[in-house]
Design an enzyme around this catalytic site. Structure first.
Site, short mmCIF file in Angstrom:
data_model
loop_
_atom_site.label_atom_id
_atom_site.label_comp_id
_atom_site.label_asym_id
_atom_site.label_seq_id
_atom_site.Cartn_x
_atom_site.Cartn_y
_atom_site.Cartn_z
N GLU A 360 40.86 17.91 50.64
CA GLU A 360 41.99 17.73 51.56
C GLU A 360 42.17 19.00 52.40
O GLU A 360 42.69 18.94 53.51
CB GLU A 360 43.29 17.38 50.79
CG GLU A 360 44.32 16.72 51.69
CD GLU A 360 45.56 16.23 50.96
OE1 GLU A 360 46.32 17.06 50.44
OE2 GLU A 360 45.79 15.00 50.91
N HIS A 391 26.12 11.98 29.79
CA HIS A 391 25.80 10.59 29.45
C HIS A 391 26.13 9.64 30.60
O HIS A 391 26.19 8.44 30.40
CB HIS A 391 26.56 10.17 28.19
CG HIS A 391 26.24 11.06 27.02
ND1 HIS A 391 25.10 10.91 26.28
CD2 HIS A 391 26.89 12.14 26.51
CE1 HIS A 391 25.06 11.84 25.33
NE2 HIS A 391 26.13 12.60 25.46
N LYS A 511 48.60 5.73 56.40
CA LYS A 511 49.99 5.43 56.02
C LYS A 511 50.65 4.59 57.10
O LYS A 511 51.35 3.61 56.81
CB LYS A 511 50.79 6.74 55.84
CG LYS A 511 50.29 7.62 54.71
CD LYS A 511 51.11 8.90 54.63
CE LYS A 511 50.48 9.93 53.71
NZ LYS A 511 51.13 11.23 53.75
O1 F6P Z 1 49.14 12.09 51.65
C1 F6P Z 1 48.73 13.35 51.30
C2 F6P Z 1 49.86 14.18 50.80
O2 F6P Z 1 50.66 14.56 51.87
C3 F6P Z 1 49.36 15.39 50.03
O3 F6P Z 1 49.01 16.44 50.84
C4 F6P Z 1 50.51 15.66 49.11
O4 F6P Z 1 50.16 16.47 48.05
C5 F6P Z 1 50.87 14.24 48.70
O5 F6P Z 1 50.66 13.48 49.87
C6 F6P Z 1 52.26 14.06 48.19
O6 F6P Z 1 53.23 14.42 49.13
P1 F6P Z 1 54.74 14.64 48.71
O7 F6P Z 1 54.79 15.75 47.74
O8 F6P Z 1 55.45 14.96 50.00
O9 F6P Z 1 55.24 13.36 48.10
#
Ligand code: F6P
Length: 543
Positions: A360, A391, A511
């Site tokens: 990421e 394994h 998203k």
């Molecule tokens: O979608 C990726 C992300 O933004 C990550 O970088 C982050 O760790 C995760 O989602 C959770 O985000 P949040 O802590 O804002 O719920």
């Protein structure tokens, strides 16, 4: 944009023509002192690069490359809190989270080190309250179960650390059951809820943004479950939330909007990246598992690594060398797969943690100047407990067609304490496998007599570059060192590749599209503008 159009890179390309033809076994034959020259130590951690396809000359050229890329200045900017996360206009100050209280760092007029310690103290009081069974559910029964609801950086770090450091629980913390729930479909949560007692369960909603749909959907299900419990009939919802929910976030207002009162908030800040947040109050489950003292030991280990990274010449600097060896493999030897192989069942979640940390952060193809890169950046990273992986996918490492660089991670000592003797042999077995596998992967079957007489299907070509990371013991302290080592490694690679490791724009579109698709799963007419595959699948689902 080619960041490798520099003098040191030219030397490295030339050098790679030569080294690329060499076998690691040959390098060992030519120089019996490789281990002495190519292994480096800091405190209780040793990193051995001798089984990499490189020499001291390679490291010199790589360190020059780091100089040319102004790495020293970038390290300073990181530690000083400059806004190096340019696309989000923020600093990345995870190092401040483990800086001792006698230091200070001003950010927009506020001393962030004092802020960090105020929040650690607040977390400490909460830990004490739960451990001493003073945190009561709304029927007056002490809490004995904690469920962390979060995802990504708000889940993987605490989950990994609780698993890794469970042996360091105190008698008070041992009484507490800790669970982690992350899956968006609710399957983690639903299989758990049927086993939990609503009067004794505390949910921690961990989300930096407090907008992540996965987390909020699970939180909502947890709230409904508590409300529906017979013992809670007639009880006010706000009381149920007050006694059964803690919020950990950088967005206090959103926690309030969800219903969590301020008294149950723990904070961290926009300048803490999600995947760099387990050192903050996101680490609450870790502190509950190993106690606040253990948590502070973990911070101390990370701080030792921070100081080493900031102050040590590149030629002896563990994160810098780990990163540069990766750059050598990826950009000069064209090896773009990376296996993470902990030889320690306690580190079973380290691979998935590093998958997020590395991919990421550096899984990107535009530079800080918005140019397309024409070189490889982050490799594909995956892993598993080493002995289990033996394994499963080691066949590919040994005899497949893909070059893979491998990190072997283990500790020298375990089970010396009275009462654990029966496991001592198993630790030695584990170590012998760790050493044997890295030996064969690097040197191939040259390690056995008359290997060349064997048929092709029994041959081991070797030459897979391996690094061994050997802790004296796994403890909160060495664990802190190890994770900080990888964090800084990722930063160094981002500097060489000229990319911003602290944003993650690549995950946003999914998203948005998912939100747009949701109505299509219930209303046929919302499906019109879709591609035929997505439309076909939706129709099949809705049939
Ligand atoms: O979608 C990726 C992300 O933004 C990550 O970088 C982050 O760790 C995760 O989602 C959770 O985000 P949040 O802590 O804002 O719920």
């Amino acid at each position: 944009m080619n960041v490798f159009a520099t003098d040191a890179s030219a030397r490295l390309y030339e050098h790679a023509k030569f080294m690329g033809q060499r076998h690691i076994a040959q390098l060992f034959q030519e120089d019996p002192n490789r281990f002495q020259k190519l292994s480096f130590e800091l405190d209780e951690l040793l990193v051995d690069f001798a089984k990499q396809r490189l020499s001291t000359e390679t490291l010199q050229h790589l360190c020059q490359l780091a100089e040319e890329k102004a790495l020293k200045r970038w390290i300073k900017r990181l530690f000083n809190g400059e806004k190096i996360n340019t696309s989000e206009n923020r600093p990345a100050l995870h190092t401040a989270l483990r800086t001792p209280i006698d230091q200070s760092l001003l950010l927009d007029g506020t001393d962030v080190i004092q802020q960090v310690h105020e929040n650690l103290d607040r977390m400490s009081r909460l830990v004490e309250c739960i451990h001493s069974e003073q945190w009561l559910g709304c029927t007056g029964t002490p809490i004995n179960t904690l469920v962390n609801i979060g995802v990504g950086g708000s889940d993987l770090g605490p989950f990994m650390a609780c698993k890794a450091l469970g042996e360091f629980s105190s008698p008070a913390s041992e009484k507490l059951e800790i669970h982690f729930v992350s899956s968006m479909d609710g399957s983690h949560l639903s299989s758990l809820l049927s086993k939990l007692d609503p009067t004794r369960t505390l949910f921690v909603i961990s989300s930096k943004s407090f907008t992540t749909i996965d987390t909020l959907a699970n939180a909502e299900t947890a709230r409904e479950w508590l409300k529906r419990a017979e013992v809670h009939a007639e009880m006010d919802e706000s009381l149920i939330i007050k006694r059964h929910f803690i919020g950990v976030s950088a967005s206090p207002q959103r926690m309030v909007d969800w219903g969590i009162p301020e008294s149950n908030h723990l904070y961290f800040w926009e300048w803490t990246g999600g995947r760099y947040s387990m050192w903050s109050t996101i680490g609450l489950p870790i502190a509950l598992r190993i106690g606040m003292e253990g948590f502070r030991d973990m911070l101390a280990g990370a701080h030792v690594m921070d100081c080493h990274f900031r102050d040590t010449p590149f030629t002896e600097n563990l994160p810098v060398l780990l990163a540069l060896v990766g750059i050598w493999n990826i950009n000069f030897l064209n090896i773009t797969a990376h296996a993470i192989l902990p030889y320690d069942g306690r580190l079973s979640h380290l691979p998935s943690y590093l998958e997020q940390l590395e991919m990421e952060s550096n899984g990107k193809s535009t530079t800080r100047h918005n140019d397309q890169v024409n070189y490889h950046t982050c490799p594909i990273l995956w892993g598993e407990i080493g002995t289990n992986a033996q394994h499963a996918f080691y066949q590919l490492l040994h005899q497949g067609t893909v070059p893979v660089m491998c990190d072997f991670i283990t500790s020298a000592k375990r089970y010396e304490a009275p009462g654990h003797e029966e496991l001592k042999h198993q630790h030695q077995l584990n170590l012998s496998n760790c050493l044997a596998q890295s030996q064969i992967l690097a040197l191939g079957d040259t390690v056995i007599k008359d290997a060349d007489q064997a048929p092709a299907y029994k041959r081991y070509r070797g030459n897979q570059p391996c690094t061994t990371l050997l802790m004296q013991r796994l403890s909160p302290y060495t664990f802190g060192m190890l994770i900080a080592l990888y964090e800084h490694k990722v930063f160094v690679q981002s500097v060489i590749w000229d990319i911003n490791p602290f944003d993650q724009w690549g995950v946003e579109l999914g998203k948005t599209i998912a939100t747009g698709l949701l109505p299509a799963l219930t209303q046929e007419q919302a499906c019109e503008a879709l591609d035929s595959s997505t439309l076909g699948l939706i129709r099949h689902i809705n049939r």
